[in-house]
Scaffold this active site. Structure first.
Site, PDB file in Angstrom:
ATOM      1  N   ARG A 235       0.847  -1.193   0.000  1.00 16.25           N
ATOM      2  CA  ARG A 235       0.000   0.000   0.000  1.00 16.25           C
ATOM      3  C   ARG A 235       0.883   1.244   0.000  1.00 16.25           C
ATOM      4  NH1 ARG A 235      -3.605  -2.683  -1.391  1.00 16.25           N
ATOM      5  NH2 ARG A 235      -5.669  -3.034  -0.472  1.00 16.25           N
ATOM      6  N   ASP A 259       5.718  -0.525  -6.132  1.00 19.11           N
ATOM      7  CA  ASP A 259       4.573  -0.747  -7.011  1.00 19.11           C
ATOM      8  C   ASP A 259       3.391   0.123  -6.597  1.00 19.11           C
ATOM      9  OD1 ASP A 259       3.200  -2.182  -9.126  1.00 19.11           O
ATOM     10  OD2 ASP A 259       2.089  -3.234  -7.556  1.00 19.11           O
ATOM     11  N   GLU A 264      -1.969   8.081  -6.229  1.00 16.09           N
ATOM     12  CA  GLU A 264      -2.100   7.303  -7.453  1.00 16.09           C
ATOM     13  C   GLU A 264      -3.303   7.799  -8.249  1.00 16.09           C
ATOM     14  OE1 GLU A 264      -2.159   3.107  -6.747  1.00 16.09           O
ATOM     15  OE2 GLU A 264      -0.252   3.086  -5.665  1.00 16.09           O
ATOM     16  N   HIS A 282       1.357  -0.036  -9.959  1.00 16.17           N
ATOM     17  CA  HIS A 282       0.400  -0.837  -9.181  1.00 16.17           C
ATOM     18  C   HIS A 282       0.010  -2.101  -9.950  1.00 16.17           C
ATOM     19  CE1 HIS A 282      -2.573  -0.323  -5.628  1.00 16.17           C
ATOM     20  NE2 HIS A 282      -2.321  -1.599  -5.856  1.00 16.17           N
TER      21      HIS A 282
END
Length: 529
Positions: A235, A259, A264, A282
């Site tokens: 996260r 990632d 985002e 992600h």
């Protein structure tokens, strides 16, 4: 009977769409709609079900328009794009698919570790640019390295298994990981500071909760060993990105692979452009197998609920039948709140959960009640925990769950007692239902205290001495905190005492510290329900 209608507002596989159709459910497949919140709000009132991935944001404003909505199905594990309290208040079941992408996410973390260790992305870009910089890209071996895993649950344990197979030495920090489970996984259970000091590679696999937010803070990163490499496929917000960027530039952190990001889609970030950083958009769950698995699973779950009333993998309600629901519902609320009460006070490893059901409640479906209690207990540390899966999640961490039923033995027609045993102490809380629907605490640590469970409360333990009540009331009043009720209990005159204070406003850390300075106060905690 009119067929249920389901809106799919994110990309879902054709096979999932077909499952709905084959079950006799009318489907409206609009995979780009999730990005248009105004259009979604305009039409959501026409549907019984909403199937989503991560792009659709189901806010309270959307839910206010969802007059017919009965179920939201999230193809994936994270439900932070759904306003769970608002959905619950409207009686909307929220389902997820907690295990469909675990292997994929774990494999991505391992792939990022290799990419980082051998500088593969930079070496690829250099070679394809026509250079041949063989001496520039000097990597490190994975074999024999100490891998520190923060969060050793479903995904973290898969990473641990793969890492052990790669001949790495694995250490893990997870307050809910038992010594027995650690032994089974072949990892060494450690405290966070020990992990920071020892790990050559750190990978995060914990959900985002108040306890884990910024777990790799500036202070924590400063405790890591020089040359550490850090991977985050869990996260955004678990790592202080600014501090990490500074330590990468200084060389203290040798590299980082991420990632997930605080913001985002991440079109700009302090980590972008650094030569020792690998970033992906992600992709943790982005494999053909994982996308298909979670899509098919969510379609089956939603169909079962809309057609038969069966509830699976709900994050805001346990698995119960339509006939059982009216009688069980207040006791489910009580069990979950008792668990939440104990969970918010428990900060060390849980070994055993004991639940005793007495009186009428002993003849109900106690498995559903136990699931609710365990979910409430674990949720402060595991925000995304599924009520249905809560007992299995506990068992994965080596937590023993014991249930006992008894006939009525006291003053209450029904009584639920939850006891939590940790490495250091045993804590018990008991509650009942009054007026048919209202959960009430009646005993804490053997001390009788009658208190309704309000959304915001203070839990205070103190020595029973004159003047305490006046001081706490005055201090809260001076800080603009309105008291809804105050309930007290003690073991004997002058002994140990407990105060449960229902309040209308949030109490900040500064005021909590000030309350702790009141003479004879032992502990104060702000609780939310």
């Amino acid at each position: 009977m009119t067929a249920p209608k389901v809106l799919i507002s994110d990309a879902l596989s054709p096979a999932a769409v077909q499952i709905f159709k084959d079950r006799g459910i009318e489907v409206d497949f609009q995979p780009a709609l999730g990005k248009d919140k105004d259009k979604l709000a305009e039409i959501i009132g026409n549907y019984d079900g909403l199937a989503i991935r991560s792009a659709t944001k189901v806010t309270s404003a959307i839910l206010a328009k969802a007059t017919n909505l009965k179920v939201i199905g999230r193809a994936g594990i994270g439900v932070d794009n759904v306003d769970i309290p608002a959905a619950t208040a409207r009686g909307v079941i929220v389902m997820n698919t907690p295990f469909g992408n675990s292997i994929t996410t774990a494999e991505h973390a391992i792939a990022m570790m290799f990419a980082l260790a051998r500088e593969i992305p930079a070496a690829d870009a250099s070679t394809q640019a026509g250079k041949w910089e063989k001496n520039r890209f000097m990597g490190v071996e994975i074999t024999g390295k100490v891998l520190g895993i923060i969060g050793c649950g479903n995904i973290g344990s898969i990473v641990a298994d793969r890492a052990v197979g790669l001949k790495m030495r694995v250490i893990a920090f997870d307050p809910f990981l038992s010594a027995e489970r650690a032994l089974e996984l072949g990892v060494e259970k450690v405290e966070l500071d020990d992990l920071l000091a020892r790990a050559e590679i750190i990978t995060l696999h914990t959900p985002m909760t108040p306890q884990t937010r910024n777990i790799l803070s500036r202070e924590a990163l400063a405790k890591t060993r020089p040359g550490v490499r850090i991977i985050n496929c869990a996260r955004g917000g678990l790592v202080d990105e600014e501090a990490l960027a500074e330590l990468l530039r200084s060389g203290h952190v040798a590299g980082a692979a991420l990632d997930v990001f605080v913001e985002e889609p991440a079109t700009a970030n302090p980590l972008f452009g650094l030569p020792n950083v690998v970033c992906t958009p992600h992709l943790g769950a982005s494999t053909t197998e994982a996308q298909e698995n979670v899509a098919l699973q969510v379609a089956e779950q939603m169909s079962d609920y809309l057609l038969r009333g069966a509830i699976s993998n709900a994050v805001n309600f346990p698995s119960i039948t339509a006939e059982e629901a009216p009688r069980l519902k207040p006791y489910i609320s009580l069990a979950e709140k008792l668990g939440s009460f104990a969970g918010q006070l428990t900060e060390t490893d849980i070994k055993t959960i004991r639940i005793v059901y007495e009186g009428d409640v002993a003849h109900m479906k106690i498995k559903a009640l136990t699931s609710a209690a365990v979910a409430g207990l674990l949720r402060p540390a595991l925000a995304d925990i599924n009520i249905v899966a809560a007992p299995s999640v506990a068992r994965e961490r080596g937590i023993v769950i014991e249930e006992t039923t008894r006939e009525k033995t006291g003053d209450h027609d029904s009584l639920i007692t939850l006891e939590v045993e940790t490495e250091n102490l045993t804590r018990a809380v008991a509650g009942t239902i009054i007026a048919g629907t209202k959960p009430r605490i009646v005993q804490i640590k053997g001390i009788n205290v009658e208190a309704d469970l309000l959304p915001r409360m203070l839990y205070i333990t103190n020595h029973d001495r004159p003047g305490f009540i006046g001081r706490i009331g005055t201090l809260l009043g001076e800080n603009g905190i309105n008291i809804a009720h105050m309930q007290f209990g003690r073991d004997f005159e002058g002994g140990n005492a407990i105060a449960l204070v229902g309040i209308d406003q949030v109490v900040g850390e500064t005021l909590l510290k000030e309350i702790n300075t009141i003479p004879n106060v032992v502990q104060v905690k702000a609780l939310t329900f």
